[in-house]
Write an enzyme that holds these catalytic residues in place. Structure first.
Site, PDB file in Angstrom:
ATOM      1  N   HIS A  99      -7.775  -1.021  -0.297  1.00  0.00           N
ATOM      2  CA  HIS A  99      -7.258  -1.015   1.067  1.00  0.00           C
ATOM      3  C   HIS A  99      -6.861   0.408   1.423  1.00  0.00           C
ATOM      4  CE1 HIS A  99      -7.378  -5.128   2.466  1.00  0.00           C
ATOM      5  NE2 HIS A  99      -6.924  -5.559   1.303  1.00  0.00           N
ATOM      6  N   ASP A 100      -6.501   0.580   2.700  1.00  0.00           N
ATOM      7  CA  ASP A 100      -6.169   1.892   3.242  1.00  0.00           C
ATOM      8  C   ASP A 100      -5.345   2.734   2.278  1.00  0.00           C
ATOM      9  OD1 ASP A 100      -5.448   3.306   6.275  1.00  0.00           O
ATOM     10  OD2 ASP A 100      -4.049   3.630   4.646  1.00  0.00           O
ATOM     11  N   ASN A 153      -5.035   2.703  -0.878  1.00  0.00           N
ATOM     12  CA  ASN A 153      -5.785   3.137  -2.050  1.00  0.00           C
ATOM     13  C   ASN A 153      -6.754   4.262  -1.719  1.00  0.00           C
ATOM     14  OD1 ASN A 153      -6.062  -0.349  -2.376  1.00  0.00           O
ATOM     15  ND2 ASN A 153      -4.626   0.859  -3.584  1.00  0.00           N
ATOM     16  N   ASP A 197      -7.764   3.505   7.599  1.00  0.00           N
ATOM     17  CA  ASP A 197      -8.572   2.501   8.287  1.00  0.00           C
ATOM     18  C   ASP A 197      -9.113   3.008   9.627  1.00  0.00           C
ATOM     19  OD1 ASP A 197      -8.382   0.601   6.348  1.00  0.00           O
ATOM     20  OD2 ASP A 197      -6.924  -0.661   7.376  1.00  0.00           O
TER      21      ASP A 197
END
Length: 328
Positions: free
Chosen positions: A139-140, A142, A169
């Protein structure tokens, strides 16, 4: 599949409006950066059809506005064929699945471009289509962590501060996908040749940090967060607490703006000493004490209409009522 009346099957004119009026987009529904890009395209006037998967209840992140949608089971051969038929009449296809998923569904770039050589095939992932992490989840937080960007945001000696999911993102993801897709669309219209756009958040965030990377090559940017010019290390580019426990942002980078700031703070001792780094700790203490001496509203009255580059830090609720934002 009940898709015989799917959109894009006729040449009926679409409602006009916006620079992308007449551009047809097929969006394979997902969450995060790809839907944001599709929403942008729709807001620019494109005719976007969102292809939703069958599910008991809709899953949304609020980025599905401005376009029509149909439900298609992509794991069914008839569903995949329905999407291919839509792609035949589209200018752009957007998907945000893990690498290999679209190929297994029979909807990968080769299959789609075979049916429509002019189409722009936009792919949105965090890690990219290749590389050691390409097939793993993330996700963002990471993605920006791996680029070095997350470590650069925070206070000296403190933990990294998470910039919501705006940086990864939507900054390094959605906007870079859009730039690639629109450039490829321009090329397709000029040459008749479609392209595959591989947009990866790790690539976009790394490119967003181009200025910082250049400063590192010049040895003018440290790895330690909160010690540099634009990360809060400079007292004249930071935030300060007011008497009523609110916050004020200061961004007086240019000498004339810095001069105005210290004048309005009534701190003549610091005039002309902006880049005296040895004095920065003392300058910060002076700024801290001055901002703490008045309420945020009182500082608003001091800084209103000036070039001191000092602006209150508003909450979401306050921002929607701000006169400037309302005017915009």
């Amino acid at each position: 599949m009940p898709v015989s009346n799917a959109l894009f099957e006729t040449d009926a004119p679409q409602p006009s409006g916006g620079p992308l009026a007449g551009v047809r987009v097929v969006e394979l529904a997902g969450l995060g950066p790809a839907p944001m890009a599709a929403m942008f395209l729709a807001e620019l006037g494109a005719d976007v059809v969102r292809v939703e998967r069958p599910r008991p209840s809709p899953v949304t992140d609020g980025l599905d506005r401005g376009r029509s949608s149909i439900v298609v089971d992509l794991k069914d051969s008839q569903g995949a064929e329905a999407v291919l038929r839509m792609a035949e009449r589209a200018d752009i296809l957007l998907e945000g699945y893990r690498p290999g998923v679209m190929e297994r569904l029979g909807l990968g770039p080769d299959a789609v471009l075979c049916r429509n050589p002019r189409i722009v095939y936009g792919r949105m992932t965090g890690w990219g289509q290749s590389g050691p992490r390409a097939s793993t989840a993330g996700h963002d937080i990471n993605y920006i962590a791996l680029t070095g960007t997350l470590a650069a945001i925070g206070s000296p000696g403190g933990p990294p501060q998470i910039p919501l999911n705006l940086l990864g993102d939507f900054g390094g993801g959605s906007l870079y996908l859009l730039v690639g897709v629109l450039a490829a669309l321009h090329h397709a219209r000029a040459t008749g040749e479609g392209q595959v756009v591989d947009a990866a958040i790790v690539d976009g965030v790394t490119h967003l940090a181009a200025m910082i990377w250049e400063k590192r090559r010049e040895n003018s940017w440290s790895d330690e967060a909160g010690t540099n010019l634009l990360d809060g290390g400079a007292p004249f580019y930071s935030v300060y607490q007011t008497l009523d426990d609110r916050w004020y942002s200061v961004g007086a980078l240019e000498p004339q703006f810095y001069a105005e700031l210290v004048r309005l703070l009534d701190l003549p001792h610091w005039a002309g000493r902006q880049y005296d780094r040895v004095g920065w700790p003392s300058m910060r203490s002076a700024f801290t004490a001055r901002f703490r001496s008045r309420t945020r509203g009182e500082w608003d009255a001091v800084f209103e209409g000036t070039d001191a580059c000092a602006v209150p830090v508003l909450t979401w609720s306050e921002a929607v009522a701000d006169p400037h934002l309302r005017a915009r």
